[in-house]
Scaffold this motif. Structure first.
Motif, PDB file in Angstrom:
ATOM      1  N   ASP A 202      -6.237   7.648   1.420  1.00  0.00           N
ATOM      2  CA  ASP A 202      -5.320   8.345   2.307  1.00  0.00           C
ATOM      3  C   ASP A 202      -4.468   7.311   3.038  1.00  0.00           C
ATOM      4  N   TYR A 203      -3.173   7.323   2.758  1.00  0.00           N
ATOM      5  CA  TYR A 203      -2.275   6.363   3.383  1.00  0.00           C
ATOM      6  C   TYR A 203      -1.563   6.939   4.607  1.00  0.00           C
ATOM      7  N   SER A 204      -1.851   8.183   4.960  1.00  0.00           N
ATOM      8  CA  SER A 204      -1.112   8.818   6.053  1.00  0.00           C
ATOM      9  C   SER A 204      -1.381   8.154   7.400  1.00  0.00           C
ATOM     10  N   ASN A 205      -2.537   7.501   7.526  1.00  0.00           N
ATOM     11  CA  ASN A 205      -2.877   6.855   8.803  1.00  0.00           C
ATOM     12  C   ASN A 205      -2.698   5.339   8.757  1.00  0.00           C
ATOM     13  N   LYS A 206      -2.054   4.828   7.716  1.00  0.00           N
ATOM     14  CA  LYS A 206      -1.853   3.388   7.567  1.00  0.00           C
ATOM     15  C   LYS A 206      -0.474   2.983   8.091  1.00  0.00           C
ATOM     16  N   SER A 207      -0.461   1.878   8.808  1.00  0.00           N
ATOM     17  CA  SER A 207       0.788   1.321   9.302  1.00  0.00           C
ATOM     18  C   SER A 207       1.250   0.239   8.328  1.00  0.00           C
ATOM     19  N   VAL A 208       2.450   0.411   7.759  1.00  0.00           N
ATOM     20  CA  VAL A 208       2.929  -0.466   6.688  1.00  0.00           C
ATOM     21  C   VAL A 208       4.259  -1.095   7.091  1.00  0.00           C
TER      22      VAL A 208
ATOM     23  N   GLU B 265       6.190   8.292  -1.355  1.00  0.00           N
ATOM     24  CA  GLU B 265       5.579   9.181  -2.348  1.00  0.00           C
ATOM     25  C   GLU B 265       4.064   9.032  -2.372  1.00  0.00           C
ATOM     26  N   LEU B 266       3.560   7.819  -2.019  1.00  0.00           N
ATOM     27  CA  LEU B 266       2.112   7.586  -1.966  1.00  0.00           C
ATOM     28  C   LEU B 266       1.487   8.131  -0.685  1.00  0.00           C
ATOM     29  N   GLY B 267       2.324   8.641   0.222  1.00  0.00           N
ATOM     30  CA  GLY B 267       1.786   9.267   1.430  1.00  0.00           C
ATOM     31  C   GLY B 267       1.876   8.425   2.680  1.00  0.00           C
ATOM     32  N   VAL B 268       2.559   7.275   2.610  1.00  0.00           N
ATOM     33  CA  VAL B 268       2.693   6.430   3.800  1.00  0.00           C
ATOM     34  C   VAL B 268       3.687   7.081   4.765  1.00  0.00           C
ATOM     35  N   LYS B 269       3.249   7.354   5.987  1.00  0.00           N
ATOM     36  CA  LYS B 269       4.112   7.974   6.989  1.00  0.00           C
ATOM     37  C   LYS B 269       4.617   6.951   8.010  1.00  0.00           C
ATOM     38  N   ASN B 270       3.713   6.071   8.435  1.00  0.00           N
ATOM     39  CA  ASN B 270       4.075   5.053   9.434  1.00  0.00           C
ATOM     40  C   ASN B 270       4.584   3.814   8.698  1.00  0.00           C
ATOM     41  N   LEU B 271       5.889   3.801   8.411  1.00  0.00           N
ATOM     42  CA  LEU B 271       6.474   2.776   7.537  1.00  0.00           C
ATOM     43  C   LEU B 271       7.734   2.216   8.158  1.00  0.00           C
TER      44      LEU B 271
ATOM     45  N   ASP C  27      -3.359 -11.571   0.159  1.00  0.00           N
ATOM     46  CA  ASP C  27      -4.437 -10.795  -0.454  1.00  0.00           C
ATOM     47  C   ASP C  27      -4.136 -10.469  -1.909  1.00  0.00           C
ATOM     48  N   ASP C  28      -2.863 -10.342  -2.249  1.00  0.00           N
ATOM     49  CA  ASP C  28      -2.500 -10.027  -3.629  1.00  0.00           C
ATOM     50  C   ASP C  28      -1.084 -10.527  -3.881  1.00  0.00           C
ATOM     51  N   LEU C  29      -0.761 -10.692  -5.153  1.00  0.00           N
ATOM     52  CA  LEU C  29       0.559 -11.149  -5.554  1.00  0.00           C
ATOM     53  C   LEU C  29       1.057 -10.210  -6.642  1.00  0.00           C
ATOM     54  N   LEU C  30       2.236  -9.658  -6.428  1.00  0.00           N
ATOM     55  CA  LEU C  30       2.770  -8.629  -7.311  1.00  0.00           C
ATOM     56  C   LEU C  30       4.118  -9.098  -7.848  1.00  0.00           C
ATOM     57  N   THR C  31       4.258  -9.121  -9.179  1.00  0.00           N
ATOM     58  CA  THR C  31       5.505  -9.557  -9.808  1.00  0.00           C
ATOM     59  C   THR C  31       6.422  -8.353 -10.019  1.00  0.00           C
ATOM     60  N   ARG C  32       7.671  -8.488  -9.571  1.00  0.00           N
ATOM     61  CA  ARG C  32       8.643  -7.407  -9.731  1.00  0.00           C
ATOM     62  C   ARG C  32       9.399  -7.576 -11.049  1.00  0.00           C
ATOM     63  N   PRO C  33       9.854  -6.458 -11.641  1.00  0.00           N
ATOM     64  CA  PRO C  33       9.703  -5.074 -11.171  1.00  0.00           C
ATOM     65  C   PRO C  33       8.310  -4.513 -11.487  1.00  0.00           C
ATOM     66  N   PHE C  34       7.897  -3.512 -10.719  1.00  0.00           N
ATOM     67  CA  PHE C  34       6.617  -2.859 -10.979  1.00  0.00           C
ATOM     68  C   PHE C  34       6.794  -1.354 -10.804  1.00  0.00           C
ATOM     69  N   THR C  35       5.884  -0.608 -11.412  1.00  0.00           N
ATOM     70  CA  THR C  35       5.941   0.853 -11.346  1.00  0.00           C
ATOM     71  C   THR C  35       5.170   1.339 -10.123  1.00  0.00           C
ATOM     72  N   ILE C  36       5.357   2.592  -9.798  1.00  0.00           N
ATOM     73  CA  ILE C  36       4.619   3.181  -8.674  1.00  0.00           C
ATOM     74  C   ILE C  36       3.121   3.217  -8.976  1.00  0.00           C
ATOM     75  N   ASP C  37       2.773   3.377 -10.241  1.00  0.00           N
ATOM     76  CA  ASP C  37       1.352   3.389 -10.601  1.00  0.00           C
ATOM     77  C   ASP C  37       0.723   2.014 -10.373  1.00  0.00           C
ATOM     78  N   GLU C  38       1.469   0.966 -10.717  1.00  0.00           N
ATOM     79  CA  GLU C  38       0.933  -0.377 -10.492  1.00  0.00           C
ATOM     80  C   GLU C  38       0.824  -0.666  -8.999  1.00  0.00           C
ATOM     81  N   LEU C  39       1.829  -0.247  -8.242  1.00  0.00           N
ATOM     82  CA  LEU C  39       1.778  -0.438  -6.791  1.00  0.00           C
ATOM     83  C   LEU C  39       0.592   0.309  -6.195  1.00  0.00           C
ATOM     84  N   LYS C  40       0.382   1.546  -6.630  1.00  0.00           N
ATOM     85  CA  LYS C  40      -0.742   2.335  -6.115  1.00  0.00           C
ATOM     86  C   LYS C  40      -2.072   1.676  -6.449  1.00  0.00           C
ATOM     87  N   SER C  41      -2.194   1.173  -7.676  1.00  0.00           N
ATOM     88  CA  SER C  41      -3.443   0.534  -8.089  1.00  0.00           C
ATOM     89  C   SER C  41      -3.755  -0.672  -7.204  1.00  0.00           C
TER      90      SER C  41
END
Length: 535
Positions: free
Chosen positions: A7-13, A32-38, A111-125
């Motif tokens: 649940d990302y609704s309570n996460k501050s991003v 789309e992943l549910g982040v509200k506090n962004l 904590d992690d390193l993400l190479t762009r471009p990436f899909t929403i599924d990869e970001l969610k994972s």
């Protein structure tokens, strides 16, 4: 596991990226992943203040090498200044997947390193894995955040063996034990785990514990194996160089650092280490290259300092020792130019004025110019007296000359300050202690321990919090045979700390009662609470 719903609704991003299009794309992915506090912002030098003053659960940081202020600079400086809180999750995003960029980013330990471009599924994972790990390790990381390393060690033991984060928790516990000067315990934690998993990060911490125990040959063998199997594990090269130097093998230390900087050339601390060891082994061209690289990299780095200029000037001094008279004139001119460049680049650095005059005095001594050497040393001493914390001039001259310093710095007896610089605040300490009592009465013992630890961080002389911790660890030792000896050590530690402090009558009575309980066999202790906690 990552398959669980998060649940990302309570996460501050916080999303930081200089590219408007990419920032917009990732922004809507997060929505789309549910982040509200962004909050989304561009890369600029004001972001660090935002990070320092706010508490974000997740920070996604984009890097573009062409920016005037890059994501890499922000990441490096946030780590350097202690703004990366253990409880926050950092993901570094880059379109440049080159070895240089990736390895330099790893130096700052996101904590992690993400190479762009990436899909929403990869970001969610990636986000799911990070958030679930942070949830499991939150008690550990909260303790680290307030500087309670002992509490963090104990919290690591609460991670069950079947949890997917168990290996990570063991590695973290071992690292904490090394910081607490208990490398033998760290080795015991990791040794069976490493031979089961062959995990490179676990092996690295195990090698660190071996080095701390002066089992240098075993540390070298393990690090050599790690480097052979994982040739881009640059931190293994760094540690192996330290092990070689500790063993007196400076040539080997230099060669290892040379390998490391050839694979990962963008880190200033590593370049400076190479320069230092190359100077000590008198491979002066290699040292000069490392210092020049450090000056170049320092133009856009938080590690920018006059240090590489001073070291480069010293290279010129050393070259003069074996040069003919004509070459000496050229080298002396170069020496002066380097120091003048340093003073021009750092005009308000009073420490530089001390050190540059010491170096000028040294070169005069080399050339037999005794009166001029004395003049420069007098000027250095004059500037030194104006410093808030004056330098030890004889020792400083040894450091500048590139020689090995014969005496180690004395170990400090102060308690380590919390990362991020928590101020001593008696009122806040009392408030947090009361919150700990409240959680204890609600049956939330691990939360109570964390609050008491935070109370001590705000005020190391908070006697009620020290006694409350002693009681909780005594109850934990009574109720659970697992890690009983470790919990007894904590009881003894907190009671011993209260011996050094003035006690009120109620506090003295509580201390006496706990000391009495500590001496009794566990099976004679009463069940439940061993007494009312002090507020």
């Amino acid at each position: 596991m990552a398959s669980r719903t998060v649940d990302y609704s309570n996460k501050s991003v916080l999303l930081i990226d200089s590219s408007g299009n990419l920032r917009s794309t990732i922004y809507y992915m997060l929505r789309e992943l549910g982040v509200k506090n962004l909050l989304a912002t561009t890369v600029n030098d004001k972001v660090l203040t935002l990070i320092q003053e706010s508490s974000y659960d997740i920070i996604l940081l984009g890097h573009n090498s062409s920016d005037s202020v890059t994501g890499m600079q922000l990441l490096e400086e946030a780590r350097y200044r202690g703004y990366i809180r253990p409880t926050a999750g950092w993901i570094f995003m880059t379109s440049d997947a080159s070895q240089e960029v990736v390895l330099h980013a790893i130096d700052s330990r996101p904590d992690d390193l993400l190479t762009r471009p990436f899909t929403i599924d990869e970001l969610k994972s990636r986000l799911d894995q990070l958030v679930l790990r942070k949830q499991v390790l939150r008690p550990v990381e909260q303790s680290i955040e307030v500087g309670d390393l002992e509490g963090a060690v104990i919290a690591c033991d609460d991670i069950p063996r079947h949890d997917s984060n168990y290996d990570y928790a063991c590695r973290l516990k071992a690292s904490l034990l090394i910081q607490l000067k208990r490398p033998d315990e760290a080795y015991e934690v990791l040794e069976p785990l490493f031979w089961q998993t062959q995990d490179k990060e676990i092996g690295l911490v195990m090698a660190e514990s071996l080095a701390a125990m002066n089992r240098l040959n075993e540390a070298k063998e393990l690090l050599g194996s790690l480097i052979e199997n994982f040739p881009l594990l640059i931190s293994a090269y760094d540690l192996l160089a330290k092990v070689h130097e500790k063993n007196g093998d400076l040539d080997d230390a230099r060669d290892i650092l040379k390998q490391a900087t050839s694979k990962s050339p963008m880190g200033i601390p590593r370049q400076m280490e190479l320069g230092r060891v190359a100077t000590q082994t008198r491979v002066l061209d290699m040292a000069e290259g490392a210092y020049r690289k450090s000056i170049q990299l320092g133009r856009r780095s938080c590690y920018r300092s006059p240090e590489p200029y001073l070291r480069l000037a010293n290279i010129r001094r050393l070259e003069m020792l074996d040069a003919d008279s004509r070459r000496q004139i050229d080298l002396r001119n170069d020496f002066d130019v380097v120091l003048n460049n340093a003073e021009f680049a750092f005009p308000r650095d009073n420490t530089l004025k001390v050190r540059s005059n010491l170096l000028r005095a040294k070169i005069c001594e080399d050339l037999g110019e005794a009166s001029q050497a004395q003049q420069f040393r007098s000027v250095a001493n004059e500037h030194n007296q104006s410093l808030e914390q004056p330098l030890q001039l004889d020792r400083e001259q040894l450091l500048l000359s590139g020689d090995k310093v014969p005496m180690l710095e004395p170990e400090t007896t102060q308690e380590p300050a919390a990362k991020g610089g928590v101020r001593r605040d008696h009122a806040m300490s009392d408030k947090v202690n009361r919150l700990g009592v409240k959680h204890y009465l609600a049956g939330k013992l691990s939360q109570a321990i964390r609050y008491f630890g935070l109370a001590i961080e705000y005020d190391p002389g908070n006697v009620p919090a020290l006694l409350n911790l002693a009681q909780l660890f005594l109850e934990a030792a009574r109720d659970n045979a697992s890690k009983r000896d470790e919990r007894f050590r904590m009881v003894d530690r907190y009671l011993r700390l209260t011996d050094r402090l003035p006690l009120e009558p109620a506090e003295k009575l509580r201390q006496t009662q706990l000391l009495k309980y500590r001496k009794q066999p566990l099976d004679t202790l009463p069940p439940g609470s061993l007494g009312s906690l002090l507020r």
